[in-house]
Scaffold this motif. Structure first.
Motif, PDB file in Angstrom:
ATOM      1  N   PRO A 220     -11.448  20.623 -98.625  1.00  0.00           N
ATOM      2  CA  PRO A 220     -10.288  19.839 -98.186  1.00  0.00           C
ATOM      3  C   PRO A 220      -9.112  20.743 -97.839  1.00  0.00           C
ATOM      4  O   PRO A 220      -8.720  21.604 -98.613  1.00  0.00           O
ATOM      5  CB  PRO A 220      -9.982  18.965 -99.409  1.00  0.00           C
ATOM      6  N   GLY A 221      -8.552  20.524 -96.646  1.00  0.00           N
ATOM      7  CA  GLY A 221      -7.391  21.280 -96.227  1.00  0.00           C
ATOM      8  C   GLY A 221      -7.688  22.727 -95.887  1.00  0.00           C
ATOM      9  O   GLY A 221      -6.782  23.503 -95.637  1.00  0.00           O
ATOM     10  N   GLY A 222      -8.952  23.126 -95.866  1.00  0.00           N
ATOM     11  CA  GLY A 222      -9.270  24.518 -95.567  1.00  0.00           C
ATOM     12  C   GLY A 222      -8.900  25.460 -96.694  1.00  0.00           C
ATOM     13  O   GLY A 222      -8.666  26.642 -96.468  1.00  0.00           O
ATOM     14  N   ILE A 223      -8.847  24.960 -97.934  1.00  0.00           N
ATOM     15  CA  ILE A 223      -8.424  25.774 -99.065  1.00  0.00           C
ATOM     16  C   ILE A 223      -9.523  26.761 -99.464  1.00  0.00           C
ATOM     17  O   ILE A 223     -10.661  26.381 -99.686  1.00  0.00           O
ATOM     18  CB  ILE A 223      -8.058  24.890-100.275  1.00  0.00           C
ATOM     19  N   MET A 224      -9.145  28.037 -99.534  1.00  0.00           N
ATOM     20  CA  MET A 224     -10.020  29.094-100.029  1.00  0.00           C
ATOM     21  C   MET A 224      -9.249  29.881-101.067  1.00  0.00           C
ATOM     22  O   MET A 224      -8.041  30.090-100.934  1.00  0.00           O
ATOM     23  CB  MET A 224     -10.456  30.021 -98.896  1.00  0.00           C
ATOM     24  N   GLY A 225      -9.935  30.327-102.108  1.00  0.00           N
ATOM     25  CA  GLY A 225      -9.250  31.121-103.119  1.00  0.00           C
ATOM     26  C   GLY A 225     -10.152  31.412-104.295  1.00  0.00           C
ATOM     27  O   GLY A 225     -11.358  31.172-104.260  1.00  0.00           O
ATOM     28  N   HIS A 226      -9.540  31.917-105.365  1.00  0.00           N
ATOM     29  CA  HIS A 226     -10.318  32.256-106.551  1.00  0.00           C
ATOM     30  C   HIS A 226      -9.382  32.464-107.736  1.00  0.00           C
ATOM     31  O   HIS A 226      -8.292  33.035-107.591  1.00  0.00           O
ATOM     32  CB  HIS A 226     -11.123  33.538-106.323  1.00  0.00           C
ATOM     33  N   LEU A 227      -9.798  31.962-108.897  1.00  0.00           N
ATOM     34  CA  LEU A 227      -9.124  32.259-110.150  1.00  0.00           C
ATOM     35  C   LEU A 227      -9.843  33.465-110.749  1.00  0.00           C
ATOM     36  O   LEU A 227     -10.989  33.366-111.169  1.00  0.00           O
ATOM     37  CB  LEU A 227      -9.175  31.061-111.099  1.00  0.00           C
ATOM     38  N   ASP A 228      -9.164  34.596-110.748  1.00  0.00           N
ATOM     39  CA  ASP A 228      -9.792  35.848-111.155  1.00  0.00           C
ATOM     40  C   ASP A 228      -9.928  35.945-112.670  1.00  0.00           C
ATOM     41  O   ASP A 228      -9.241  35.237-113.415  1.00  0.00           O
ATOM     42  CB  ASP A 228      -8.966  37.030-110.639  1.00  0.00           C
ATOM     43  N   PRO A 229     -10.800  36.859-113.134  1.00  0.00           N
ATOM     44  CA  PRO A 229     -10.890  37.101-114.573  1.00  0.00           C
ATOM     45  C   PRO A 229      -9.519  37.475-115.132  1.00  0.00           C
ATOM     46  O   PRO A 229      -8.778  38.237-114.491  1.00  0.00           O
ATOM     47  CB  PRO A 229     -11.873  38.271-114.681  1.00  0.00           C
ATOM     48  N   PRO A 230      -9.161  36.969-116.311  1.00  0.00           N
ATOM     49  CA  PRO A 230      -7.811  37.151-116.835  1.00  0.00           C
ATOM     50  C   PRO A 230      -7.541  38.563-117.323  1.00  0.00           C
ATOM     51  O   PRO A 230      -8.452  39.319-117.651  1.00  0.00           O
ATOM     52  CB  PRO A 230      -7.757  36.160-118.000  1.00  0.00           C
ATOM     53  N   GLN A 231      -6.268  38.885-117.404  1.00  0.00           N
ATOM     54  CA  GLN A 231      -5.789  40.125-117.992  1.00  0.00           C
ATOM     55  C   GLN A 231      -5.268  39.812-119.395  1.00  0.00           C
ATOM     56  O   GLN A 231      -5.158  38.653-119.779  1.00  0.00           O
ATOM     57  CB  GLN A 231      -4.698  40.723-117.110  1.00  0.00           C
ATOM     58  N   PRO A 232      -4.938  40.832-120.201  1.00  0.00           N
ATOM     59  CA  PRO A 232      -4.528  40.573-121.586  1.00  0.00           C
ATOM     60  C   PRO A 232      -3.357  39.609-121.741  1.00  0.00           C
ATOM     61  O   PRO A 232      -3.317  38.829-122.690  1.00  0.00           O
ATOM     62  CB  PRO A 232      -4.153  41.972-122.099  1.00  0.00           C
ATOM     63  N   GLY A 233      -2.418  39.639-120.786  1.00  0.00           N
ATOM     64  CA  GLY A 233      -1.248  38.787-120.945  1.00  0.00           C
ATOM     65  C   GLY A 233      -0.948  37.882-119.774  1.00  0.00           C
ATOM     66  O   GLY A 233       0.101  37.221-119.757  1.00  0.00           O
ATOM     67  N   HIS A 234      -1.830  37.835-118.784  1.00  0.00           N
ATOM     68  CA  HIS A 234      -1.541  36.989-117.636  1.00  0.00           C
ATOM     69  C   HIS A 234      -2.814  36.566-116.905  1.00  0.00           C
ATOM     70  O   HIS A 234      -3.895  37.100-117.144  1.00  0.00           O
ATOM     71  CB  HIS A 234      -0.578  37.694-116.667  1.00  0.00           C
ATOM     72  N   VAL A 235      -2.632  35.586-116.040  1.00  0.00           N
ATOM     73  CA  VAL A 235      -3.701  35.060-115.196  1.00  0.00           C
ATOM     74  C   VAL A 235      -3.331  35.361-113.750  1.00  0.00           C
ATOM     75  O   VAL A 235      -2.157  35.259-113.364  1.00  0.00           O
ATOM     76  CB  VAL A 235      -3.870  33.542-115.409  1.00  0.00           C
ATOM     77  N   LEU A 236      -4.309  35.725-112.936  1.00  0.00           N
ATOM     78  CA  LEU A 236      -4.037  35.969-111.532  1.00  0.00           C
ATOM     79  C   LEU A 236      -5.148  35.409-110.664  1.00  0.00           C
ATOM     80  O   LEU A 236      -6.252  35.131-111.132  1.00  0.00           O
ATOM     81  CB  LEU A 236      -3.844  37.459-111.254  1.00  0.00           C
ATOM     82  N   GLY A 237      -4.836  35.240-109.411  1.00  0.00           N
ATOM     83  CA  GLY A 237      -5.801  34.727-108.451  1.00  0.00           C
ATOM     84  C   GLY A 237      -5.184  34.699-107.075  1.00  0.00           C
ATOM     85  O   GLY A 237      -4.141  35.303-106.833  1.00  0.00           O
ATOM     86  N   TRP A 238      -5.820  34.008-106.151  1.00  0.00           N
ATOM     87  CA  TRP A 238      -5.292  33.902-104.799  1.00  0.00           C
ATOM     88  C   TRP A 238      -5.753  32.594-104.176  1.00  0.00           C
ATOM     89  O   TRP A 238      -6.763  32.023-104.583  1.00  0.00           O
ATOM     90  CB  TRP A 238      -5.723  35.078-103.917  1.00  0.00           C
ATOM     91  N   VAL A 239      -5.003  32.132-103.182  1.00  0.00           N
ATOM     92  CA  VAL A 239      -5.366  30.910-102.466  1.00  0.00           C
ATOM     93  C   VAL A 239      -4.688  30.906-101.107  1.00  0.00           C
ATOM     94  O   VAL A 239      -3.546  31.359-100.960  1.00  0.00           O
ATOM     95  CB  VAL A 239      -4.968  29.654-103.274  1.00  0.00           C
ATOM     96  N   CYS A 240      -5.429  30.463-100.092  1.00  0.00           N
ATOM     97  CA  CYS A 240      -4.848  30.304 -98.761  1.00  0.00           C
ATOM     98  C   CYS A 240      -5.457  29.084 -98.100  1.00  0.00           C
ATOM     99  O   CYS A 240      -6.513  28.593 -98.514  1.00  0.00           O
ATOM    100  CB  CYS A 240      -5.048  31.551 -97.899  1.00  0.00           C
ATOM    101  N   ASP A 241      -4.775  28.578 -97.076  1.00  0.00           N
ATOM    102  CA  ASP A 241      -5.243  27.415 -96.331  1.00  0.00           C
ATOM    103  C   ASP A 241      -5.682  27.900 -94.959  1.00  0.00           C
ATOM    104  O   ASP A 241      -4.853  28.254 -94.120  1.00  0.00           O
ATOM    105  CB  ASP A 241      -4.122  26.384 -96.205  1.00  0.00           C
ATOM    106  N   THR A 242      -6.993  27.938 -94.729  1.00  0.00           N
ATOM    107  CA  THR A 242      -7.510  28.444 -93.455  1.00  0.00           C
ATOM    108  C   THR A 242      -7.242  27.508 -92.287  1.00  0.00           C
ATOM    109  O   THR A 242      -7.422  27.892 -91.137  1.00  0.00           O
ATOM    110  CB  THR A 242      -9.029  28.687 -93.565  1.00  0.00           C
ATOM    111  N   ALA A 243      -6.797  26.284 -92.589  1.00  0.00           N
ATOM    112  CA  ALA A 243      -6.518  25.321 -91.525  1.00  0.00           C
ATOM    113  C   ALA A 243      -5.046  25.309 -91.140  1.00  0.00           C
ATOM    114  O   ALA A 243      -4.646  24.581 -90.245  1.00  0.00           O
ATOM    115  CB  ALA A 243      -6.943  23.920 -91.963  1.00  0.00           C
ATOM    116  N   ALA A 244      -4.216  26.104 -91.827  1.00  0.00           N
ATOM    117  CA  ALA A 244      -2.782  26.140 -91.550  1.00  0.00           C
ATOM    118  C   ALA A 244      -2.353  27.595 -91.376  1.00  0.00           C
ATOM    119  O   ALA A 244      -3.025  28.524 -91.803  1.00  0.00           O
ATOM    120  CB  ALA A 244      -2.004  25.481 -92.679  1.00  0.00           C
TER     121      ALA A 244
END
Length: 325
Positions: A220-244
């Motif tokens: 939906p919406g061309g959403i691509m991304g990933h919730l990456d493996p966590p670090q000791p004190g934070h969470v990181l990832g990425w997301v983009c909309d391929t349709a926008a």
């Protein structure tokens, strides 16, 4: 008669590569083509001292065209010798390769089968996802070029590597398409693994075969991304909309039922290198003190109502050190 070096590439790095090659071969006739049509038009003008260098090109050069280059034809394959064929970074991600890179080899009519001249293979830190593999290859490229630029611009044949050979299965487009077709019995874990490994910029859509019918999977919406493996004190990832085009997206991060809204606008060079937008799609969430208790917490990342691959997951953050005294 000066040597002619023909660079076959449609990559954005072509001007930089042309400049590098020109610096090493000052009396060389350097030419640039982007596709098979322009290469074919150039062939009648070549003399007896011509060499072809294919750089990150998907063009399959026919045998009679390769024979026109008396000084040899060489290709820079965007994968290590263990991953010949189509989309090497996708297969490396799927197999969770610990190392990845690039390979310089002699061009033959059969793709990625010629003698290997050189390869640069680097360790892959962090999550073994497709963008991470692409980033490793991108880091290895200038190292390989700097090492071989002088040899590529001389008339002498390039010396093959003594201990490097192709290994692993030579993957084809059909192999790639097979991994993008899901059967009704596919597990959730296997589906997510394939989505992360074989997603854009791949050549095909994902589909599901169920009860004699084929369904095309659309995000939906061309959403691509990933919730990456966590670090000791934070969470990181990425997301983009391929349709926008343009603009950062908002990610809803839910931790043990508590919601946090964060903007995905951090630059991720690994994501950009893999072709997922401009790379300004990363997000980082610093865990508040009450989650830094050494216990597992359920973390879920959602964008525009779509859970990101890798989500949800259980995360255990490192305990905060209590100040002495």
């Amino acid at each position: 008669m000066p040597m002619t070096l023909v660079l076959l590439t449609a990559n954005d790095d072509a001007p930089i590569l042309l400049q590098m090659l020109a610096a090493h071969g000052r009396d060389m006739d350097l030419r640039h083509v982007v596709d098979l049509t322009s290469l074919r038009a150039l062939l009648p003008t070549l003399g007896s001292k011509a060499r072809l260098l294919s750089y990150l090109s998907s063009v399959i050069v026919p045998a009679n065209h390769l024979n026109a280059f008396a000084l040899g034809a060489y290709n820079i394959h965007p994968g290590s010798p263990a991953y010949p064929g189509v989309a090497p970074e996708a297969w490396a991600a799927y197999e969770q390769a610990a190392a990845f890179g690039v390979t310089l080899h002699v061009m033959e009519p059969v793709v990625d089968s010629g003698t290997i001249i050189d390869a640069v293979v680097l360790p892959v830190p962090g999550p073994k996802a497709r963008p991470t593999m692409a980033q490793a290859a991108r880091q290895a490229l200038p190292m390989l070029l700097l090492r071989q630029a002088s040899a590529l611009t001389r008339e002498e044949p390039l010396a093959p590597a003594k201990n490097l050979t192709w290994s692993g299965t030579r993957r084809t487009v059909s192999d790639y398409e097979r991994m993008c077709r899901f059967g009704a019995d596919i597990s959730q874990e296997e589906m997510e693994r394939r989505l992360v490994s074989f997603g854009p910029p791949g050549p095909v859509q994902f589909s599901l075969d169920l009860h004699g019918r084929t369904f095309i999977l659309e995000t939906p919406g061309g959403i691509m991304g990933h919730l990456d493996p966590p670090q000791p004190g934070h969470v990181l990832g990425w997301v983009c909309d391929t349709a926008a085009k343009g603009g950062s997206l908002e990610v809803k991060l839910t931790v043990d039922g508590q919601e946090f809204l964060i903007q995905a606008g951090e630059y991720r060079p690994d994501v950009a290198a893999a072709g997922f937008g401009d790379g300004y799609s990363g997000f980082v969430w610093e865990a508040p003190a009450h989650f830094r208790d050494g216990r597992p917490h359920r973390v879920e990342a959602v964008c525009k109502g779509q859970p990101l691959p890798g989500s949800p997951r259980l995360v255990t953050f490192a305990r905060l050190e209590t100040p002495a005294g």
